[in-house]
Design an enzyme around this catalytic site. Structure first.
Site, PDB file in Angstrom:
ATOM      1  N   ASP A   1       1.018  -1.082   0.121  1.00  0.00           N
ATOM      2  CA  ASP A   1      -0.237  -0.098  -0.211  1.00  0.00           C
ATOM      3  C   ASP A   1       0.778   1.136   0.010  1.00  0.00           C
ATOM      4  O   ASP A   1       2.145   1.278   0.230  1.00  0.00           O
ATOM      5  CB  ASP A   1      -0.874   0.046   1.397  1.00  0.00           C
ATOM      6  CG  ASP A   1      -0.181  -0.419   2.606  1.00  0.00           C
ATOM      7  OD1 ASP A   1       0.993  -0.341   2.512  1.00  0.00           O
ATOM      8  OD2 ASP A   1      -0.947  -0.675   3.462  1.00  0.00           O
TER       9      ASP A   1
ATOM     10  N   ASP B   1      -7.120  -1.797  13.981  1.00  0.00           N
ATOM     11  CA  ASP B   1      -8.471  -2.227  14.030  1.00  0.00           C
ATOM     12  C   ASP B   1      -8.812  -3.499  13.145  1.00  0.00           C
ATOM     13  O   ASP B   1      -9.685  -4.064  12.768  1.00  0.00           O
ATOM     14  CB  ASP B   1      -9.303  -0.949  13.090  1.00  0.00           C
ATOM     15  CG  ASP B   1      -8.770  -0.729  11.666  1.00  0.00           C
ATOM     16  OD1 ASP B   1      -7.802  -1.464  11.447  1.00  0.00           O
ATOM     17  OD2 ASP B   1      -9.247   0.234  11.259  1.00  0.00           O
TER      18      ASP B   1
ATOM     19  N   HIS C   1      -6.998  -4.570  10.369  1.00  0.00           N
ATOM     20  CA  HIS C   1      -6.789  -4.423   8.999  1.00  0.00           C
ATOM     21  C   HIS C   1      -5.386  -5.051   8.691  1.00  0.00           C
ATOM     22  O   HIS C   1      -4.476  -4.906   9.079  1.00  0.00           O
ATOM     23  CB  HIS C   1      -7.000  -2.846   8.476  1.00  0.00           C
ATOM     24  CG  HIS C   1      -5.671  -2.051   8.879  1.00  0.00           C
ATOM     25  ND1 HIS C   1      -6.225  -0.883   9.465  1.00  0.00           N
ATOM     26  CD2 HIS C   1      -4.487  -2.075   8.567  1.00  0.00           C
ATOM     27  CE1 HIS C   1      -5.063  -0.271   9.741  1.00  0.00           C
ATOM     28  NE2 HIS C   1      -4.053  -0.785   8.950  1.00  0.00           N
TER      29      HIS C   1
ATOM     30  N   GLU D   1      -9.494  -1.351   5.476  1.00  0.00           N
ATOM     31  CA  GLU D   1     -10.614  -0.924   6.763  1.00  0.00           C
ATOM     32  C   GLU D   1     -11.449  -1.765   6.939  1.00  0.00           C
ATOM     33  O   GLU D   1     -11.920  -2.482   6.106  1.00  0.00           O
ATOM     34  CB  GLU D   1     -10.766   0.477   6.496  1.00  0.00           C
ATOM     35  CG  GLU D   1      -9.492   1.413   6.434  1.00  0.00           C
ATOM     36  CD  GLU D   1      -8.859   1.532   7.781  1.00  0.00           C
ATOM     37  OE1 GLU D   1      -8.738   0.519   8.638  1.00  0.00           O
ATOM     38  OE2 GLU D   1      -8.202   2.578   7.975  1.00  0.00           O
TER      39      GLU D   1
END
Ligand code: GLP
Length: 262
Positions: A66, A141, A143, A148
């Protein structure tokens, strides 16, 4: 899935680097999927050390997971103006090994047409013969890359808006030291999809520290859900290795460890 519990960050990094080095020795033209974040830095350091002892990266190809949208590698700019993952990869790894520039692939955060760039990136992975080993961390979280909560488990490389928690975590860990304000950090990213990641031939996920213990247990033992995209590891068909330090493994159940522990 195989879960390795290391005593500490250093041992986690050494184990991860050894697995990657074994693959490079066995298949010198292998394709590696690479990750950013604090977690893999020790692994890259150990790979750099192994390179000094002769490990050859001249034929490997790499694809990074990413990149923030709106920034890209510009080494003429100081760190404070270029906080790209591309820059991170050169500083932490690529500049210290004998990889060829043309074999490095990182999503281009400055792409004029990000949508077509994403399709091109997927094609390049296919043309390279697919990813042999994808290195992964896990976000606070849950990911993978920048997938997400709510990202489809069959998602492909695309532009993704970042959640508040991810922005907060990444601001603290990465952006703050540059002097860029929280509101001025990029709020979007280009990320490989979960579907893209699941097509790798093998995956290796690393996590360290007590802050990750709860989310690691959710991802590995909880339901497979788009709310915790790393839970997709439970769907993975090839070899999946998870390397945790003791603190990050603290909330895994005994039953789970007796089934998947090394
Ligand atoms: C970012 C990256 C992820 C990484 C995560 C965790 O969100 N896009 O690929 O896994 O941070 O980072 P850290 O290793 O610093 O906890």
């Amino acid at each position: 899935m195989k879960v390795i519990i290391a005593e500490n960050y250093r041992e986690m990094s050494m184990r991860a680097a050894r697995i990657m080095a074994d693959l490079i020795e066995k298949k010198p033209d292998c394709v590696l999927g690479l990750a950013t974040g604090a977690t893999p830095i020790g692994t890259y350091k150990e790979l750099i050390r192994l390179h000094r002892e002769g490990l050859d990266f001249s034929r490997i190809k790499t694809f990074n997971l990413d990149e923030y949208l709106g920034i890209g590698l510009d080494l003429s700019k100081p760190y404070s103006e270029d906080q790209s993952y591309a820059r991170f990869m050169y500083e932490e790894f690529f500049s210290h090994i004998n990889i060829r520039d043309e074999n490095i692939h990182i999503p281009d955060g400055l792409a004029k047409d990000p949508e077509s760039f994403c399709s091109w990136y997927e094609e390049e992975i296919k043309k390279a013969g697919g990813i042999d080993l994808q290195l992964l961390g896990i976000g606070g979280d849950g990911h993978w890359a920048f997938n997400e909560p709510g990202s489809s488990l069959s998602s492909r490389t695309r532009v993704q808006a970042l959640d508040k928690k991810t922005l907060d975590d990444n601001y603290e860990a990465f952006y703050k030291k540059s002097g860029i304000s929280r509101k001025d950090m990029p709020h979007y990213a280009i990320t490989m999809g979960i579907g893209t990641i699941l097509e790798a031939k093998s995956v290796m996920m690393l996590a360290h520290g007590s802050k990750k213990a709860e989310i690691v247990a959710k991802a590995l033992e909880g339901p497979v859900t788009e709310e915790v995209t790393a839970s997709a590891i439970q769907l993975f068909k090839g070899d999946a290795t998870v390397i945790l330090d003791r603190e990050a493994s603290a909330m895994l159940s005994k039953d789970f460890l007796s089934m998947y522990g090394e």
